[in-house]
Design a protein around this motif. Structure first.
Motif: not given
Ligand SMILES: Cc1cc2nc3c(=O)[nH]c(=O)nc-3n(C[C@H](O)[C@H](O)[C@H](O)COP(=O)(O)OP(=O)(O)OC[C@H]3O[C@@H](n4cnc5c(N)ncnc54)[C@H](O)[C@@H]3O)c2cc1C
Length: 491
Positions: A176-182, A185-186
């Motif tokens: 999962v890309s960093k952008e999507l993961m951010e 997570e919320y």
């Protein structure tokens, strides 16, 4: 040599109980991987929203907590399903893939056909199971009810999980890309909490206490929030199966005390599947009128009205309160959903397609199989259902008489006296001065009575169209149940 593995592909079935693909995989000799795929083409599709993805992500985290005890996990991928299956089938000696059938939009149907061809080419069996009693490939509803009752009354599947030796896929090219993961997570506090554990909490609290006022409060925008089941997101994303719900409600000690209320919920669990069954047969309902005779209807499609409706600034207090509540919490009750669509399509004279994705994105419980047929039912484009036009002022007076719900969500009207809350435009300047209030709230964007009259003439008049009549017969043949008697899920 590549290791032999089976795959369980999770989609809208994010639970570990009453799960046929997991049971099948567990019963096989060959060990299995559990996978979930965040597909970019689905993420950018207009029906998808951040809240849906967050609900899925946190449901997966919930599963992973339990799976960790078994040395297992859901392996999460972020890529097109085709690329993931291509990679995974090269990496492992995949024997079989197990999943539920997805009664989704055309995009998922086309994706599934591609995956099917890929797996077939590689000699891999893909076994798909019937989800919640929805049957693939049927031409009519003969015996559908009986089959559905048989399905929901079968024993709940318990999975005899075995501990796996290891976590299988340590590194893969589709994290999962960093952008999507951010984003994932919320999770906003204002939305219903995701996961199997929470699903059971809601179902249990309905049966233990909340459900006793189900019928009395079902149409009330405020009270329904606690008296309704509130299990819809859990059913939509599969934290619960329909069978689990039906059996839990029927077998609950309070069933005898609140039979009418509980039967009301059980009936709706059947509707849930009835609607998805329609969509399973014709997923074109996402983009085309259920009754093709309505394709010739013309709408004004005033962009100002579309924007005002989406933003909750129409000048009709209950309409705006519902839209703002939905934006914040992801849920409003059935009647308020119906009213939003009715005002949009009938009073505002807008084509249903201009609003259908907007509500899909806002509903945390977005379920294509229910959403599109229901939206069209309220828009009056099925030709077979009674057309209901909901007057938002009458709804407001009937179901939020003191304006408590309105004042909660339309802060501009907080100080308006009860007797004016449904029609604040009737307050004169002198009255406002005497009351010492200023109202920074839009004037209604249309004349409700005139618009209602025009809409009734338009939509009821069109029912006589020969194409509508021809189509109506086809729809009745395809989607009407042979058992027309009112029935509930206990049968
Ligand atoms: C325009 C429109 C769009 C809708 N879109 C969706 C959607 O995307 N997803 C969705 O789950 N429901 C949808 N509904 C149906 C209904 O509004 C919701 O299912 C219900 O409000 C969910 O709240 P609950 O779980 O408290 O329902 P309860 O009243 O407690 O009912 C229990 C369950 O029965 C099912 N159910 C209830 N009412 C209906 C119904 N009228 N038709 C089919 N199934 C029903 C749902 O799964 C629900 O969770 C839509 C209704 C309308 C008018």
């Amino acid at each position: 040599m590549k290791e032999k593995r089976n795959i369980v592909w999770l989609k809208r079935d994010l639970r570990l109980m009453d799960h046929q693909p997991l049971l099948q995989a567990t019963n096989e000799e060959c060990d299995y991987l559990i996978i979930y795929i965040f597909e970019p083409c689905m993420i950018i599709y207009p029906d998808c929203s951040t809240r849906h993805l967050q609900f899925v992500h946190h449901s997966l985290k919930d599963l992973n907590e339990k799976l960790a005890e078994l040395n297992r996990q859901v392996h999460v991928f972020h890529s097109d399903a085709y690329a993931v299956f291509d990679w995974i089938t090269n990496q492992f000696d995949i024997q079989k893939v197990f999943s539920y059938q997805e009664s989704g939009i055309e995009l998922t149907w086309e994706r599934d056909k591609e995956i099917y061809s890929l797996l077939k080419e590689k000699g891999i069996l893909w076994k798909e199971f019937q989800r919640d009693g929805v049957i693939r490939g049927i031409k009519d509803r003969i015996n559908w009810d009986q089959q559905w009752y048989a399905f929901v009354n079968e024993p709940i599947l318990s999975i005899p999980f075995k501990k796996s030796d290891k976590f299988e896929v340590v590194d893969h090219p589709f994290p999962v890309s960093k952008e999507l993961m951010e984003i994932l997570e919320y999770y906003p506090d204002s939305l219903q909490p995701p996961g199997e554990k929470m699903a059971w909490k809601y179902l249990k609290s309905f049966c233990e206490d909340r459900g006793k006022n189900y019928n009395r409060h079902i149409s009330k925008p405020l009270e329904s929030r606690s008296s309704c089941g509130r299990i819809s997101p859990y059913l939509a994303w599969g934290n619960l199966s329909i069978r689990q719900c039906v059996q839990f409600v029927i077998n609950h000690p309070n069933y005898a005390h609140h039979k009418r209320a509980f039967d009301g919920l059980l009936t709706r669990l059947k509707w849930h599947c009835h609607f998805i069954q329609k969509f399973e047969v014709e997923c074109s309902y996402e983009t085309h009128c259920v009754n093709k005779g309505y394709e010739s209807l013309e709408y004004t499609n005033d962009p100002k009205l579309i924007v005002a409706w989406k933003e909750g600034r129409t000048g009709f207090p209950l309409v705006d309160a519902c839209m703002r509540c939905l934006q914040e919490t992801g849920w409003i009750n059935f009647r308020m959903r119906a009213m939003l669509v009715s005002v949009f399509c009938h009073h505002f004279d807008i084509d249903w397609r201009e609003g259908v994705y907007h509500l899909a994105r806002l509903f945390l419980d977005y379920e294509p199989g229910i959403h599109y047929p229901q939206f069209q039912m309220q828009a009056g484009t099925t030709g077979v259902n009674k057309i209901r036009m909901y007057n938002p002022v009458k709804q407001s007076k009937d179901h939020d008489p003191k304006g408590v719900f309105i004042k909660k969500w339309v802060k501009e009207l907080e100080k308006v006296p009860e007797e004016f809350i449904h029609e604040p435009w009737n307050l004169t300047e002198i009255e406002k001065t005497m009351l010492g209030i200023e109202i920074n709230y839009p004037h209604p964007m249309i004349d409700l009575e005139e618009a209602g009259k025009r809409a009734r003439t338009k939509i009821w008049g069109h029912r006589k169209d020969p194409e509508v009549k021809k189509e109506s017969s086809r729809i009745v043949r395809t989607h009407t149940r042979n058992n027309s008697k009112r029935s509930n899920a206990q049968k």
